[in-house]
Design an enzyme around this catalytic site. Structure first.
Site, short mmCIF file in Angstrom:
data_model
loop_
_atom_site.label_atom_id
_atom_site.label_comp_id
_atom_site.label_asym_id
_atom_site.label_seq_id
_atom_site.Cartn_x
_atom_site.Cartn_y
_atom_site.Cartn_z
N ARG A 53 124.65 39.45 86.91
CA ARG A 53 124.25 40.45 85.91
C ARG A 53 124.90 40.18 84.56
O ARG A 53 124.29 40.39 83.51
CB ARG A 53 124.63 41.86 86.40
CG ARG A 53 123.76 42.36 87.54
CD ARG A 53 122.37 42.75 87.04
NE ARG A 53 121.50 43.16 88.12
CZ ARG A 53 121.47 44.38 88.67
NH1 ARG A 53 122.31 45.29 88.22
NH2 ARG A 53 120.63 44.67 89.62
N TYR A 100 140.44 53.91 79.70
CA TYR A 100 139.93 53.10 80.81
C TYR A 100 141.05 52.62 81.74
O TYR A 100 140.77 52.17 82.85
CB TYR A 100 139.17 51.88 80.28
CG TYR A 100 137.99 52.17 79.40
CD1 TYR A 100 137.49 53.46 79.22
CD2 TYR A 100 137.36 51.14 78.69
CE1 TYR A 100 136.42 53.71 78.38
CE2 TYR A 100 136.29 51.38 77.85
CZ TYR A 100 135.83 52.67 77.70
OH TYR A 100 134.77 52.91 76.87
N LYS A 150 128.05 46.48 80.50
CA LYS A 150 129.16 46.21 81.42
C LYS A 150 128.60 45.88 82.80
O LYS A 150 127.66 46.52 83.28
CB LYS A 150 130.08 47.43 81.51
CG LYS A 150 131.07 47.41 82.67
CD LYS A 150 130.64 48.39 83.76
CE LYS A 150 131.54 48.26 84.98
NZ LYS A 150 131.17 49.25 86.02
N ILE A 181 127.23 46.76 74.17
CA ILE A 181 128.33 46.34 75.05
C ILE A 181 127.99 46.63 76.52
O ILE A 181 128.62 47.50 77.14
CB ILE A 181 129.66 47.01 74.65
CG1 ILE A 181 129.47 48.52 74.39
CG2 ILE A 181 130.25 46.34 73.42
CD1 ILE A 181 130.77 49.28 74.23
#
Length: 275
Positions: A238, A52, A232, A230
């Site tokens: 949000r 990432y 994102k 998880i």
């Protein structure tokens, strides 16, 4: 809405927050404030990866939140370019340096990449790091049953957790059954299928019954069937919406309704061929 504090016990006795915060495709420069805000909202589980390219930003976000290290569960992953025993040890050192931590809660093999045929060797490196006290728990991501079986056959040890693509349209019931049989925790990436099917009639029906958003209904489904999840988002509203899904308790009817969404169609890469 009141959220529940949800934690699952892994096979090694350590506990993992069931609702975490994913950081895939969050830019390293933007990560510190996005992560700090997520921790301020209440998330206590951060998921990143060397691939990432945001580990240093995630670590900076943790420091900005001014929480004690033991209050936040941190996961990162070793990428395919570092498969192999020695290469994995070096990759781990680079990751914890970037994160600015001395010990990792969970370290995963990101993909099996069977074309290299080094994932067993990589797994042995994770076991060494765990035994040296540098990682609390070790696991894998994107492993199919036969990859997991090979780890068991060749090393005598299975991972505590397998992080895989999993959402109502690709629910992976056979893999989840294998996990249950062998004491492996299931973790879902892309838990909302990137929002592709939130207008599915089954999902909107449950959301209406529960008085929540479709995204919250799907996350509540994950929590109800025992997945670590998880989601994102870089958007604070949000982030809060996803976090508040922990306060939703689905009925067995709700779960069965969302179960009908499963098509068995994978959206992401196939672990048998992705290299």
């Amino acid at each position: 809405m009141t959220t529940r504090e949800l934690n699952l016990e892994l096979s090694d006795g350590h506990r993992i927050p069931q609702l975490g915060f994913g950081t895939y495709k969050i830019d390293n420069d933007a990560a510190p404030e996005i992560v700090r805000r997520a921790l301020e909202i209440g998330y206590r589980h951060l998921d990143t990866a060397s691939f990432y390219d945001n580990e240093s930003g995630v670590g900076e976000g943790l420091r900005r939140a001014q929480l004690n290290r033991d209050e936040v569960f941190i996961t990162t992953k070793v990428w395919q370019d570092s498969h192999g025993f020695d290469a994995t040890l070096r990759a781990f050192d680079e990751s914890i340096t970037a994160l600015g931590v001395e010990e990792l809660d969970l370290y995963l093999i990101h993909w099996p990449d069977p074309t290299q045929n080094k994932f067993v060797e990589t797994w042995e490196a994770l076991r060494r790091l765990r035994d040296e006290g540098r990682i609390r728990s070790i696991g894998v991501a994107n492993f199919k049953e036969h990859h997991l079986q090979r780890l068991l056959d060749e090393t005598g040890e299975l991972p505590t957790i397998n992080q895989v693509e999993l959402h109502p349209e690709f629910a992976q019931p056979e893999l989840r059954a294998f996990h249950r049989e062998h004491g492996i925790c299931t973790e879902a990436w892309s838990p909302l299928n990137r929002g592709r099917n939130l207008d599915h009639p089954a999902i909107t029906e449950v959301a209406k019954r529960q008085g929540c958003t479709p995204a919250q209904a799907v996350l509540a489904w994950h929590l109800a069937i025992g997945n670590v999840v998880i989601p994102k988002s870089a958007d604070p509203d949000r982030q809060r919406e996803n976090f508040d899904a922990a306060g939703i308790v689905l009925t067995s009817e709700d779960i069965a309704t969302i179960d009908t969404c499963n098509t068995g169609v994978r959206t992401g890469k196939d672990p048998d061929t992705f290299a």
